[in-house]
Design a protein around this motif. Structure first.
Motif, mmCIF file in Angstrom:
data_model
loop_
_atom_site.group_PDB
_atom_site.id
_atom_site.type_symbol
_atom_site.label_atom_id
_atom_site.label_comp_id
_atom_site.label_asym_id
_atom_site.label_seq_id
_atom_site.Cartn_x
_atom_site.Cartn_y
_atom_site.Cartn_z
ATOM 1 N N UNK A 1 29.811 40.933 39.753
ATOM 2 C CA UNK A 1 29.754 41.830 39.605
ATOM 3 C C UNK A 1 28.626 42.187 38.486
ATOM 4 N N UNK A 2 28.266 41.759 37.113
ATOM 5 C CA UNK A 2 27.583 42.034 36.372
ATOM 6 C C UNK A 2 25.789 42.108 37.149
ATOM 7 N N UNK A 3 25.731 41.430 37.836
ATOM 8 C CA UNK A 3 25.028 41.318 38.637
ATOM 9 C C UNK A 3 24.058 42.404 39.824
ATOM 10 N N UNK A 4 25.988 43.002 40.290
ATOM 11 C CA UNK A 4 25.472 43.188 41.810
ATOM 12 C C UNK A 4 25.171 45.211 40.897
ATOM 13 N N UNK A 5 26.012 45.268 39.269
ATOM 14 C CA UNK A 5 25.755 46.435 39.083
ATOM 15 C C UNK A 5 24.113 46.893 38.799
ATOM 16 N N UNK A 6 24.077 45.380 38.249
ATOM 17 C CA UNK A 6 22.418 45.041 37.812
ATOM 18 C C UNK A 6 21.111 45.445 38.636
ATOM 19 N N UNK A 7 21.953 45.191 40.106
ATOM 20 C CA UNK A 7 20.697 45.892 41.598
ATOM 21 C C UNK A 7 21.284 47.028 41.946
ATOM 22 N N UNK B 1 42.010 47.560 29.107
ATOM 23 C CA UNK B 1 42.072 46.498 30.320
ATOM 24 C C UNK B 1 42.177 46.547 31.302
ATOM 25 N N UNK B 2 40.393 45.735 32.672
ATOM 26 C CA UNK B 2 40.716 46.132 33.978
ATOM 27 C C UNK B 2 39.210 44.381 34.250
ATOM 28 N N UNK B 3 39.898 44.494 35.493
ATOM 29 C CA UNK B 3 39.069 43.127 36.178
ATOM 30 C C UNK B 3 37.936 43.810 36.765
ATOM 31 N N UNK B 4 36.978 42.485 36.835
ATOM 32 C CA UNK B 4 36.096 42.505 37.347
ATOM 33 C C UNK B 4 34.653 43.125 38.756
ATOM 34 N N UNK B 5 35.916 43.387 38.755
ATOM 35 C CA UNK B 5 36.335 43.871 40.547
ATOM 36 C C UNK B 5 36.273 45.590 40.735
ATOM 37 N N UNK B 6 37.057 45.345 39.447
ATOM 38 C CA UNK B 6 37.790 46.947 39.586
ATOM 39 C C UNK B 6 36.833 47.974 38.446
ATOM 40 N N UNK B 7 36.201 47.303 37.550
ATOM 41 C CA UNK B 7 35.001 47.450 36.875
ATOM 42 C C UNK B 7 34.288 48.601 37.781
ATOM 43 N N UNK C 1 49.624 29.829 45.790
ATOM 44 C CA UNK C 1 49.133 32.036 45.182
ATOM 45 C C UNK C 1 47.780 31.424 44.627
ATOM 46 N N UNK C 2 46.770 31.987 45.450
ATOM 47 C CA UNK C 2 45.113 32.626 44.440
ATOM 48 C C UNK C 2 45.128 34.550 44.314
ATOM 49 N N UNK C 3 44.043 34.605 43.868
ATOM 50 C CA UNK C 3 43.845 35.817 43.627
ATOM 51 C C UNK C 3 42.828 36.395 44.195
ATOM 52 N N UNK C 4 42.910 37.577 44.690
ATOM 53 C CA UNK C 4 42.425 38.708 45.155
ATOM 54 C C UNK C 4 40.674 38.095 45.025
ATOM 55 N N UNK C 5 39.686 37.494 46.108
ATOM 56 C CA UNK C 5 38.712 37.467 44.698
ATOM 57 C C UNK C 5 37.775 38.909 44.623
ATOM 58 N N UNK C 6 38.053 39.659 45.771
ATOM 59 C CA UNK C 6 37.028 41.687 46.058
ATOM 60 C C UNK C 6 38.169 42.119 44.528
ATOM 61 N N UNK C 7 38.917 41.346 43.881
ATOM 62 C CA UNK C 7 39.130 41.896 42.423
ATOM 63 C C UNK C 7 39.123 40.949 41.377
ATOM 64 N N UNK C 8 39.619 39.649 41.430
ATOM 65 C CA UNK C 8 39.762 38.527 40.433
ATOM 66 C C UNK C 8 38.154 37.992 40.826
ATOM 67 N N UNK C 9 36.829 38.383 39.653
ATOM 68 C CA UNK C 9 36.128 37.632 39.706
ATOM 69 C C UNK C 9 35.908 36.028 39.286
ATOM 70 N N UNK C 10 36.801 35.298 39.353
ATOM 71 C CA UNK C 10 37.098 33.547 38.626
ATOM 72 C C UNK C 10 37.415 33.571 39.814
ATOM 73 N N UNK C 11 38.329 34.040 41.278
ATOM 74 C CA UNK C 11 39.157 33.535 42.089
ATOM 75 C C UNK C 11 36.959 34.282 43.582
ATOM 76 N N UNK C 12 36.435 35.013 43.012
ATOM 77 C CA UNK C 12 35.565 35.135 43.446
ATOM 78 C C UNK C 12 34.675 33.884 44.064
ATOM 79 N N UNK C 13 34.020 33.466 42.099
ATOM 80 C CA UNK C 13 33.653 32.133 41.991
ATOM 81 C C UNK C 13 34.668 31.050 42.840
#
Length: 370
Positions: A118-124, A89-95, A191-203
């Motif tokens: 994060x997937x878009x960045x990995x593709x690039x 188990x790992x968040x998208x930003x961590x991956x 409270x919100x999650x760090x968008x650098x780690x949570x793809x949901x909150x980056x959205x």
């Protein structure tokens, strides 16, 4: 007479031998291997229209996912293919951070879940493996990469989770919109999650910047930051900490699992009246992974069978797969898509580094470090 006949046969054999040698020499001069059949000549042992054989699968497939709840889906894959699965188990930003640090030699085979940015960045970055299969044609264009490097397993929508008891104790009313979150009365209660780690909150950040415009959008987050006491490390932190009476308001993903919490705790869900941010959740195969064939086959196995997709929707407690595959039966959206914000997903990946760099400065020491 016999001597003449023998001489004639010998001459014919020599002519045939010379002809064959000449043909072989011509192939060699043209750079062709004489032992390889001409691709334009049909092999009589191959029947036209015969489907390709399924890959020979074996070993273990290592998966990084946003939750360990997917174990039943992967157990089914194991039963049908014999491939064992190790789940982490790992968040998208961590991956994405881990993938880049591994320098092109990933420690896992399959990436399952997390914000699509994060997937878009990995593709690039050239870190994903291209996957092609017939059933991909049934998926909506918005929810798959045009080149086959990532696919969406659903979408996450975001709203507010509020602690009714805390709001009452503080003599506060629940926020109804994103604009309301700037009210000074909520200082220290959001409270919100760090968008650098949570793809949901980056959205959330990207969607509001698109909606408000860059200047007004950053002004909004400067104001919101004044009311946020803590940026969690996991996308589930707002849910967990609001239900634990630590905060009155959480910016959180909303699904049937969160809805069930309203029956267990004194909490309520708020769908912001000024729009709901959303983000597709990705599925992809890591390039140069140890068991790339098993991972590629899993993607095809998942999206080619509606029973597998329905199982996934039940595990996720979300119905966004109906958007991904409109023909999917037995899954119906529980909300009107008109409430979703208008988003250009192509900006999610291209703007990620710049947005997160600026947001890191904005958060200061409020970001979780554990």
């Amino acid at each position: 007479m016999k001597k003449k006949l023998f001489a004639l046969l010998l001459a014919v054999a020599m002519v045939l031998t010379l002809a064959a040698c000449g043909a072989e020499k011509n192939q060699e001069e043209l750079g062709q291997d004489p032992n390889v059949q001409d691709p334009n000549v049909q092999d009589p042992t191959v029947q036209e229209g015969t489907p390709d054989a399924e890959p020979q699968l074996s070993g273990t497939m290592k998966v990084v996912a946003t939750s360990e709840s997917y174990v039943t889906l992967f157990d089914k894959f194991t039963e049908e293919t014999g491939v064992q699965v190790e789940l982490l188990s790992m968040s998208s930003g961590e991956v994405l951070s881990k993938l880049r640090a591994e320098g092109g030699t990933p420690s896992a085979d399959l990436w399952f879940g997390g914000g699509i940015d994060a997937f878009m960045g990995a593709k690039e970055d050239g870190l994903l493996e291209q996957v092609t299969f017939d059933a991909a044609a049934d998926l909506a264009d918005t929810y798959k990469d045009a080149d086959g490097y990532w696919f969406s397993k659903g979408i996450t929508i975001v709203g507010f989770l509020v602690n009714d008891d805390l709001l009452e104790d503080l003599n506060l009313t629940a926020p109804a919109s994103w604009a309301d979150l700037l009210n000074e009365e909520y200082a220290g209660e959001i409270i919100m999650s760090n968008p650098a780690i949570s793809g949901t909150n980056y959205a959330v950040v990207n969607a509001l910047l698109q909606t408000l415009g860059e200047e007004d959008g950053w002004a909004y987050f400067d104001g919101l930051n004044e009311n946020i006491a803590y940026y969690g490390k996991r996308g589930s932190d707002p849910l967990n900490k609001v239900t634990a009476d630590e905060f009155a308001i959480g910016i959180s993903y909303i699904d049937r699992g969160v809805e069930a919490k309203t029956e267990e705790y004194p909490v309520s869900i708020v769908y912001p009246t000024d729009g709901i941010p959303w983000v597709p959740e990705g599925v992809a195969v890591f390039k140069n992974s140890d068991n790339v064939e098993a991972a590629k086959y899993f993607v095809e196995w998942l999206f080619s069978n509606d029973d597998n997709l329905r199982m996934l929707a039940e595990i996720d407690k979300k119905d966004g797969l109906k958007l991904v595959k409109p023909s999917l039966e037995g899954v119906e959206l529980g909300y009107d898509t008109a409430i979703l914000m208008q988003e250009d997903l192509s900006l999610f990946g291209s703007q990620r580094a710049d947005i997160l760099s600026r947001f890191e400065t904005l958060m200061g020491d409020k970001a979780a470090n554990e």
